[in-house]
Write a protein that holds these residues in place. Structure first.
Motif, PDB file in Angstrom:
ATOM      1  N   MET A   1       0.847  -1.177   0.000  1.00 55.20           N
ATOM      2  CA  MET A   1       0.000   0.000   0.000  1.00 55.20           C
ATOM      3  C   MET A   1       0.887   1.232   0.000  1.00 55.20           C
ATOM      4  N   THR A   2       0.510   2.197  -0.821  1.00 51.84           N
ATOM      5  CA  THR A   2       1.242   3.460  -0.875  1.00 51.84           C
ATOM      6  C   THR A   2       0.684   4.426   0.169  1.00 51.84           C
ATOM      7  N   TYR A   3       1.410   5.505   0.372  1.00 50.58           N
ATOM      8  CA  TYR A   3       0.950   6.538   1.302  1.00 50.58           C
ATOM      9  C   TYR A   3      -0.404   7.090   0.859  1.00 50.58           C
ATOM     10  N   ASN A   4      -0.528   7.412  -0.416  1.00 47.15           N
ATOM     11  CA  ASN A   4      -1.786   7.980  -0.920  1.00 47.15           C
ATOM     12  C   ASN A   4      -2.946   6.995  -0.788  1.00 47.15           C
ATOM     13  N   GLU A   5      -2.697   5.716  -1.033  1.00 50.14           N
ATOM     14  CA  GLU A   5      -3.747   4.714  -0.851  1.00 50.14           C
ATOM     15  C   GLU A   5      -4.172   4.637   0.615  1.00 50.14           C
ATOM     16  N   PHE A   6      -3.195   4.730   1.504  1.00 50.43           N
ATOM     17  CA  PHE A   6      -3.495   4.698   2.934  1.00 50.43           C
ATOM     18  C   PHE A   6      -4.357   5.908   3.318  1.00 50.43           C
ATOM     19  N   ILE A   7      -3.980   7.082   2.856  1.00 49.33           N
ATOM     20  CA  ILE A   7      -4.746   8.298   3.146  1.00 49.33           C
ATOM     21  C   ILE A   7      -6.160   8.178   2.585  1.00 49.33           C
ATOM     22  N   ASN A   8      -6.286   7.686   1.369  1.00 48.46           N
ATOM     23  CA  ASN A   8      -7.613   7.513   0.773  1.00 48.46           C
ATOM     24  C   ASN A   8      -8.472   6.546   1.575  1.00 48.46           C
ATOM     25  N   SER A   9      -7.858   5.523   2.139  1.00 48.57           N
ATOM     26  CA  SER A   9      -8.635   4.562   2.937  1.00 48.57           C
ATOM     27  C   SER A   9      -9.196   5.218   4.196  1.00 48.57           C
ATOM     28  N   ILE A  10      -8.511   6.203   4.704  1.00 49.63           N
ATOM     29  CA  ILE A  10      -8.979   6.930   5.893  1.00 49.63           C
ATOM     30  C   ILE A  10     -10.095   7.899   5.508  1.00 49.63           C
ATOM     31  N   GLU A  11      -9.882   8.615   4.426  1.00 50.41           N
ATOM     32  CA  GLU A  11     -10.812   9.673   4.035  1.00 50.41           C
ATOM     33  C   GLU A  11     -12.095   9.150   3.404  1.00 50.41           C
ATOM     34  N   THR A  49       9.812  -0.595  17.351  1.00 48.51           N
ATOM     35  CA  THR A  49       8.923   0.089  16.416  1.00 48.51           C
ATOM     36  C   THR A  49       7.562   0.324  17.056  1.00 48.51           C
ATOM     37  N   SER A  50       7.043  -0.674  17.725  1.00 49.46           N
ATOM     38  CA  SER A  50       5.758  -0.516  18.422  1.00 49.46           C
ATOM     39  C   SER A  50       5.873   0.511  19.532  1.00 49.46           C
ATOM     40  N   ALA A  51       7.013   0.538  20.213  1.00 48.43           N
ATOM     41  CA  ALA A  51       7.221   1.529  21.269  1.00 48.43           C
ATOM     42  C   ALA A  51       7.195   2.943  20.685  1.00 48.43           C
ATOM     43  N   HIS A  52       7.695   3.102  19.465  1.00 48.50           N
ATOM     44  CA  HIS A  52       7.678   4.415  18.820  1.00 48.50           C
ATOM     45  C   HIS A  52       6.240   4.862  18.535  1.00 48.50           C
ATOM     46  N   VAL A  53       5.430   3.971  17.981  1.00 50.94           N
ATOM     47  CA  VAL A  53       4.018   4.296  17.741  1.00 50.94           C
ATOM     48  C   VAL A  53       3.317   4.559  19.070  1.00 50.94           C
ATOM     49  N   HIS A  54       3.646   3.766  20.075  1.00 46.84           N
ATOM     50  CA  HIS A  54       3.062   3.919  21.410  1.00 46.84           C
ATOM     51  C   HIS A  54       3.382   5.313  21.973  1.00 46.84           C
ATOM     52  N   ALA A  55       4.613   5.754  21.780  1.00 43.11           N
ATOM     53  CA  ALA A  55       5.010   7.098  22.246  1.00 43.11           C
ATOM     54  C   ALA A  55       4.159   8.161  21.569  1.00 43.11           C
ATOM     55  N   LEU A  83       1.804  16.901  15.973  1.00 37.63           N
ATOM     56  CA  LEU A  83       1.260  15.543  15.965  1.00 37.63           C
ATOM     57  C   LEU A  83       1.028  15.069  14.537  1.00 37.63           C
ATOM     58  N   GLN A  84       0.515  15.943  13.679  1.00 35.71           N
ATOM     59  CA  GLN A  84       0.267  15.569  12.281  1.00 35.71           C
ATOM     60  C   GLN A  84       1.566  15.215  11.570  1.00 35.71           C
ATOM     61  N   GLU A  85       2.613  15.992  11.806  1.00 41.59           N
ATOM     62  CA  GLU A  85       3.911  15.694  11.185  1.00 41.59           C
ATOM     63  C   GLU A  85       4.449  14.354  11.656  1.00 41.59           C
ATOM     64  N   GLU A  86       4.297  14.079  12.937  1.00 39.35           N
ATOM     65  CA  GLU A  86       4.791  12.803  13.448  1.00 39.35           C
ATOM     66  C   GLU A  86       3.973  11.649  12.883  1.00 39.35           C
ATOM     67  N   TRP A  87       2.653  11.808  12.832  1.00 38.92           N
ATOM     68  CA  TRP A  87       1.795  10.769  12.264  1.00 38.92           C
ATOM     69  C   TRP A  87       2.214  10.467  10.830  1.00 38.92           C
ATOM     70  N   GLU A  88       2.397  11.509  10.033  1.00 36.45           N
ATOM     71  CA  GLU A  88       2.806  11.323   8.638  1.00 36.45           C
ATOM     72  C   GLU A  88       4.154  10.630   8.538  1.00 36.45           C
ATOM     73  N   SER A  89       5.084  11.026   9.383  1.00 35.30           N
ATOM     74  CA  SER A  89       6.409  10.410   9.397  1.00 35.30           C
ATOM     75  C   SER A  89       6.319   8.918   9.719  1.00 35.30           C
ATOM     76  N   LEU A  90       5.509   8.582  10.711  1.00 35.42           N
ATOM     77  CA  LEU A  90       5.346   7.179  11.077  1.00 35.42           C
ATOM     78  C   LEU A  90       4.688   6.385   9.954  1.00 35.42           C
ATOM     79  N   VAL A  91       3.630   6.925   9.373  1.00 31.16           N
ATOM     80  CA  VAL A  91       2.970   6.221   8.272  1.00 31.16           C
ATOM     81  C   VAL A  91       3.950   5.972   7.154  1.00 31.16           C
ATOM     82  N   ARG A  92       4.730   6.973   6.796  1.00 31.44           N
ATOM     83  CA  ARG A  92       5.690   6.824   5.696  1.00 31.44           C
ATOM     84  C   ARG A  92       6.752   5.761   5.998  1.00 31.44           C
ATOM     85  N   MET A  93       7.016   5.504   7.276  1.00 25.31           N
ATOM     86  CA  MET A  93       7.968   4.443   7.633  1.00 25.31           C
ATOM     87  C   MET A  93       7.422   3.068   7.255  1.00 25.31           C
TER      88      MET A  93
END
Length: 97
Positions: A1-11, A49-55, A83-93
């Motif tokens: 899944m690409t970033y854009n596909e992920f965003i579309n699934s949310i929206e 990695t889970s600890a990073h998302v948890h943080a 928070l939005q920047e961090e969320w985007e950074s994590l998703v892109r990982m």
């Protein structure tokens, strides 16, 4: 899944996409406003990695002491952006492209 596909699934979708790893599942639920489900998916996992998302999730909650604890467990510096920047950074990982 690409970033854009992920965003579309949310929206556009009300159903979480199949075959997302647990980290993307957690971030998907967070974006949908379901912090509790997002946290429940990650809370019991011990890897860095889970600890990073948890943080990140504890930052969303406003519990900065707990967030710092999880950043330390993840061996990551405390995120200083939004928070939005961090969320985007994590998703892109976790997505391709």
């Amino acid at each position: 899944m690409t970033y854009n596909e992920f965003i579309n699934s949310i929206e556009k979708d009300n159903t979480i996409p199949d075959k997302l790893n647990v980290h993307l599942q957690s971030l998907w639920y967070d974006a949908k406003g379901d912090w509790q489900t997002a946290h429940d998916l990650i809370d019991h996992l011990e890897d860095r990695t889970s600890a990073h998302v948890h943080a990140y999730l504890h930052r969303v909650e406003g519990d900065l002491w707990n967030a710092r604890y999880w950043y330390n467990r993840a061996k990551q510096p405390e995120y200083k952006g939004t928070l939005q920047e961090e969320w985007e950074s994590l998703v892109r990982m976790f997505v391709r492209g």
